[in-house]
Scaffold this motif. Structure first.
Motif, PDB file in Angstrom:
ATOM      1  N   THR A  10       0.833  -1.194   0.000  1.00  0.00           N
ATOM      2  CA  THR A  10       0.000   0.000   0.000  1.00  0.00           C
ATOM      3  C   THR A  10       0.867   1.244   0.000  1.00  0.00           C
ATOM      4  O   THR A  10       1.915   1.296   0.643  1.00  0.00           O
ATOM      5  CB  THR A  10      -0.931   0.041   1.231  1.00  0.00           C
ATOM      6  OG1 THR A  10      -0.149   0.132   2.416  1.00  0.00           O
ATOM      7  CG2 THR A  10      -1.802  -1.196   1.299  1.00  0.00           C
ATOM      8  N   SER A  15      -3.330   0.211  -3.558  1.00  0.00           N
ATOM      9  CA  SER A  15      -3.110  -1.084  -2.924  1.00  0.00           C
ATOM     10  C   SER A  15      -2.876  -2.135  -4.004  1.00  0.00           C
ATOM     11  O   SER A  15      -3.675  -2.269  -4.932  1.00  0.00           O
ATOM     12  CB  SER A  15      -4.313  -1.469  -2.061  1.00  0.00           C
ATOM     13  OG  SER A  15      -4.119  -2.735  -1.461  1.00  0.00           O
ATOM     14  N   THR A  86       0.148  -3.720   9.903  1.00  0.00           N
ATOM     15  CA  THR A  86       1.076  -4.314   8.936  1.00  0.00           C
ATOM     16  C   THR A  86       1.016  -5.836   8.906  1.00  0.00           C
ATOM     17  O   THR A  86       1.862  -6.467   8.281  1.00  0.00           O
ATOM     18  CB  THR A  86       2.518  -3.870   9.263  1.00  0.00           C
ATOM     19  OG1 THR A  86       2.835  -4.231  10.612  1.00  0.00           O
ATOM     20  CG2 THR A  86       2.678  -2.372   9.097  1.00  0.00           C
ATOM     21  N   THR A  89      -0.216  -6.231   5.424  1.00  0.00           N
ATOM     22  CA  THR A  89       0.044  -5.103   4.542  1.00  0.00           C
ATOM     23  C   THR A  89       1.511  -4.706   4.595  1.00  0.00           C
ATOM     24  O   THR A  89       2.092  -4.622   5.680  1.00  0.00           O
ATOM     25  CB  THR A  89      -0.809  -3.885   4.942  1.00  0.00           C
ATOM     26  OG1 THR A  89      -2.184  -4.243   4.909  1.00  0.00           O
ATOM     27  CG2 THR A  89      -0.576  -2.722   3.996  1.00  0.00           C
ATOM     28  N   GLU A  91       3.261  -1.638   4.160  1.00  0.00           N
ATOM     29  CA  GLU A  91       2.855  -0.234   4.135  1.00  0.00           C
ATOM     30  C   GLU A  91       4.062   0.658   3.846  1.00  0.00           C
ATOM     31  O   GLU A  91       4.987   0.761   4.645  1.00  0.00           O
ATOM     32  CB  GLU A  91       2.235   0.134   5.486  1.00  0.00           C
ATOM     33  CG  GLU A  91       1.700   1.540   5.568  1.00  0.00           C
ATOM     34  CD  GLU A  91       1.065   1.819   6.921  1.00  0.00           C
ATOM     35  OE1 GLU A  91       0.756   2.980   7.175  1.00  0.00           O
ATOM     36  OE2 GLU A  91       0.898   0.860   7.710  1.00  0.00           O
TER      37      GLU A  91
END
Length: 257
Positions: A10, A15, A86, A89, A91
């Protein structure tokens, strides 16, 4: 390749679903601990201290000991439900120049593959944008039982997620620098030596230790001796360094004439 992690990269409102797989492997023969007398494998038993008995794999969980001595038992489902952004993800916090990341921080790398046909275009866009700008993405993600710092970088059209050590994990070197004085002439000669030896092809280097180990293992299986290694190349002593540099300069000058 088997996926080690799946989630999303992301950046702001963008995303990109990806799957991570290991980018490196160890091809050397794997050595095990064995009983020298008969070659029997040495096994490490999992014993519960409280019950003094062996426990099966499915009986094992993770635990954290509180200051008062109590143990908090954590199961896989507890770790899967961590209240951590996280956890699924990668990030991206921002972007930095390639020289802004100390190579000492680099840990293992993973290939990030697009997860599904619909992901191909945004994935390619991210990889190409990183390649054109010459920047790394700095990100955080959680894998297994810890959160990791990472850089996202392109390599031959593939997105690499390179795990990093946290800054606090890098040890200070202490006072190990040399205070010996050097002259400008010595520096100039040393720089000449470096230039003379520039251009090594890293892809042409290989693991000679692994090859030698495999040779020994094969020879012992076949019941024969193995080839003795050649004499090691004599290392250049400090007192010989200037002589080596001057010799290279003279040789180079002769070739230019």
């Amino acid at each position: 390749m088997r996926a080690l992690w799946s989630g999303h990269v992301t950046c702001g409102l963008v995303s990109v679903p990806v799957r991570l797989s290991a980018a490196t492997q160890d091809p050397r023969p794997q050595l095990h601990q064995v009983h020298a007398a008969d070659g029997g494998r040495i096994r490490h038993r999992r014993v519960c201290e409280a019950e003094a008995r062996d426990v099966a794999e499915d009986e094992i969980a993770r635990g954290w000991q509180a200051p008062d001595g109590r143990v908090v038992v954590l199961h896989d489902e507890d770790l899967d439900r961590l209240p951590l952004a996280t956890r699924k993800t990668i990030e991206i916090a921002g972007f930095v120049g390639q020289t802004d990341v100390d190579p000492l921080m680099f840990d293992r790398g993973c290939y990030a593959a697009p997860d599904g046909p619909a992901t191909a275009r945004p994935y390619a866009l991210l990889v190409e944008a990183l390649a054109r700008t010459g920047r790394y993405g700095i990100a955080k993600f959680a894998v297994r039982t810890r959160e990791r710092l990472a850089v996202l970088r392109p390599r031959h059209g593939v997105l690499i997620v390179q795990a990093l050590h946290w800054p606090q994990e890098i040890r200070a070197p202490g006072d190990i620098t040399s205070t010996a004085p050097v002259t400008e002439q010595e520096l100039a000669l040393a720089e000449t030596l470096i230039e003379q030896l520039a251009g090594v092809d890293v892809t042409g280097l290989h693991d000679q230790y692994g090859e030698a180990l495999e040779q020994v293992v094969t020879a012992k299986i076949e019941g024969r001796d193995w080839t003795q290694p050649p004499e090691p190349v004599r290392r250049i002593e400090i007192r010989d360094l200037m002589e080596q540099i001057v010799s290279l300069i003279v040789s180079s000058a002769g070739q230019d004439q």
